[in-house]
Motif scaffolding. Structure first.
Motif, PDB file in Angstrom:
ATOM      1  N   ALA A 188       0.832  -1.204   0.000  1.00  0.00           N
ATOM      2  CA  ALA A 188       0.000   0.000   0.000  1.00  0.00           C
ATOM      3  C   ALA A 188       0.867   1.255   0.000  1.00  0.00           C
ATOM      4  N   ASP A 189       2.014   1.194   0.670  1.00  0.00           N
ATOM      5  CA  ASP A 189       2.934   2.327   0.698  1.00  0.00           C
ATOM      6  C   ASP A 189       3.516   2.570  -0.689  1.00  0.00           C
ATOM      7  N   ARG A 217       3.811   5.889  -5.694  1.00  0.00           N
ATOM      8  CA  ARG A 217       3.703   5.956  -7.152  1.00  0.00           C
ATOM      9  C   ARG A 217       2.609   6.955  -7.570  1.00  0.00           C
ATOM     10  N   MET A 218       1.478   6.951  -6.866  1.00  0.00           N
ATOM     11  CA  MET A 218       0.379   7.851  -7.215  1.00  0.00           C
ATOM     12  C   MET A 218       0.720   9.301  -6.885  1.00  0.00           C
ATOM     13  N   GLN A 219       1.448   9.508  -5.788  1.00  0.00           N
ATOM     14  CA  GLN A 219       1.882  10.861  -5.460  1.00  0.00           C
ATOM     15  C   GLN A 219       2.857  11.381  -6.514  1.00  0.00           C
ATOM     16  N   ALA A 220       3.757  10.515  -6.964  1.00  0.00           N
ATOM     17  CA  ALA A 220       4.740  10.907  -7.974  1.00  0.00           C
ATOM     18  C   ALA A 220       4.088  11.157  -9.325  1.00  0.00           C
ATOM     19  N   ASP A 221       2.950  10.531  -9.596  1.00  0.00           N
ATOM     20  CA  ASP A 221       2.234  10.725 -10.859  1.00  0.00           C
ATOM     21  C   ASP A 221       1.830  12.176 -11.084  1.00  0.00           C
ATOM     22  N   GLN A 239       0.944  11.835 -19.552  1.00  0.00           N
ATOM     23  CA  GLN A 239      -0.138  10.978 -19.069  1.00  0.00           C
ATOM     24  C   GLN A 239       0.300  10.273 -17.788  1.00  0.00           C
ATOM     25  N   PRO A 240      -0.523  10.307 -16.745  1.00  0.00           N
ATOM     26  CA  PRO A 240      -0.157   9.606 -15.512  1.00  0.00           C
ATOM     27  C   PRO A 240      -0.101   8.099 -15.732  1.00  0.00           C
ATOM     28  N   ARG A 241       0.724   7.435 -14.948  1.00  0.00           N
ATOM     29  CA  ARG A 241       0.896   5.992 -15.120  1.00  0.00           C
ATOM     30  C   ARG A 241      -0.326   5.209 -14.657  1.00  0.00           C
ATOM     31  N   TYR A 242      -1.020   5.720 -13.626  1.00  0.00           N
ATOM     32  CA  TYR A 242      -2.107   4.957 -13.020  1.00  0.00           C
ATOM     33  C   TYR A 242      -3.358   5.824 -12.874  1.00  0.00           C
ATOM     34  N   SER A 243      -4.515   5.194 -13.069  1.00  0.00           N
ATOM     35  CA  SER A 243      -5.788   5.915 -12.943  1.00  0.00           C
ATOM     36  C   SER A 243      -6.352   5.832 -11.529  1.00  0.00           C
ATOM     37  N   MET A 271      11.209   3.247  -4.308  1.00  0.00           N
ATOM     38  CA  MET A 271       9.853   2.794  -4.572  1.00  0.00           C
ATOM     39  C   MET A 271       9.270   3.447  -5.816  1.00  0.00           C
ATOM     40  N   ASN A 272       9.708   4.654  -6.140  1.00  0.00           N
ATOM     41  CA  ASN A 272       9.144   5.368  -7.282  1.00  0.00           C
ATOM     42  C   ASN A 272       9.685   4.859  -8.613  1.00  0.00           C
TER      43      ASN A 272
END
Length: 314
Positions: A140-141, A146-150, A159-163, A249-250
């Motif tokens: 989860a971390d 990854r979402m914060q870095a998007d 384009q962001p990597r994740y929706s 992690m990123n």
């Protein structure tokens, strides 16, 4: 020899109290995480910035996020962060308290409050509890980071990597394997050990110092003073490991399978060599600015909820 009725009732009570503590810890952690998440996002963006420019600061990063994505951009990645704390915080807090009380009971102190334990013993108990919790919560971390870095990709017109969290989870497993969910787990565990060693031990010790020296009673004033001290010590100890953890992690393997850092040690060496020693404390102020309010919200609400539920003070 079978336990008598009194022993059975005692075991049942202890079992019920553990479940209650886990629930109260989750509620307090959710409140603390939601209220301080924008600071955590700002800290993550600062740590991912590999430039050595001194003009990049927390206020500028936060302002750019709001300008480019709106106020809700400050909460990108909140859902995996909440999910992480539903596992991470209850495990580490309850495990620490149980370890502390077990050691105290073994020493013959029936109080179970941990007042007789040395700071070093509490630090070891806190660090060990943090390691267990972080291993469980690491996927989860990873999704949260990854979402914060998007958000940086969006600000660059990419384009962001994740929706969303589930999309991130699926793509990580598909492209990096199931073990990819634990990418960066080693620096993550290092950070968790240092954070909880500083946070739990310092909060516990500082609160008892304040109460025993009659600076304040066991109330919001004692909890506030203890949370400030624990936040400062936890940030100082953990910031270098946090920077390494975030960068490890990123990173995701490119089309040719190339990555920037081969290991957490490689990341540490390259960061210091390219950006200098101070880079290991990138994001120190927003980290401390987050840990202080986070711990204030968490500990004050948790102690109050324990009081309402009829449990003893932490």
């Amino acid at each position: 020899m079978k336990p008598n009725g009194e022993e059975e009732r005692g075991q049942l009570r202890a079992h019920k109290n553990t479940h209650l503590k886990l629930m109260l810890t989750s509620l307090s952690a959710m409140a603390a995480e939601t209220s301080t998440f924008p600071i955590d996002l700002t800290k993550t963006r600062l740590q991912l910035d590999s430039s050595s420019s001194s003009t990049t600061n927390a206020f500028r990063v936060a302002s750019e996020i709001v300008r480019e994505q709106g106020p809700l951009g400050l909460y990108k990645g909140l859902s995996p962060a909440i999910i992480r704390h539903l596992f991470y915080t209850p495990i580490r807090i309850v495990a620490y308290e149980n370890l502390r009380n077990a050691v105290v009971s073994a020493d013959g102190d029936g109080g179970g409050g941990g007042g007789s334990l040395s700071l070093s013993a509490k630090a070891l108990a806190g660090g060990f509890s943090g390691v267990i919790a972080q291993v469980v919560a690491s996927p989860a971390d990873l999704v949260k980071v990854r979402m914060q870095a998007d958000g940086r990709l969006v600000s660059q017109g990419l384009q962001p990597r994740y929706s969303g969290p589930l999309d991130a989870l699926n793509k990580i497993v598909y492209t990096e394997g199931f073990g990819g969910l634990w990418k960066g787990v080693f620096p993550n565990v290092q950070r968790a050990f240092l954070v909880n060693m500083g946070e739990l031990a310092c909060y516990d010790h500082a609160k008892r110092f304040v109460i025993q020296n009659q600076i304040a009673n066991d109330n919001i004033y004692a909890h506030t003073l203890a949370s400030i001290m624990s936040g400062l010590s936890a940030t100082t100890l953990s910031c270098p490991a946090d920077v390494v953890k975030t960068r490890m992690m990123n990173q995701a393997a490119g089309k040719e399978g190339k990555i920037i850092y081969n290991s957490s040690y490689d990341c540490l060496v390259k960061t210091v060599r390219i950006e200098g020693l101070r880079a290991l404390w990138k994001g120190f102020f927003p980290t401390w600015a987050r840990l202080g309010p986070w711990q204030f919200v968490f500990w004050v609400s948790y102690e109050k909820l324990r009081q309402i539920a009829g449990l003893s003070s932490f």
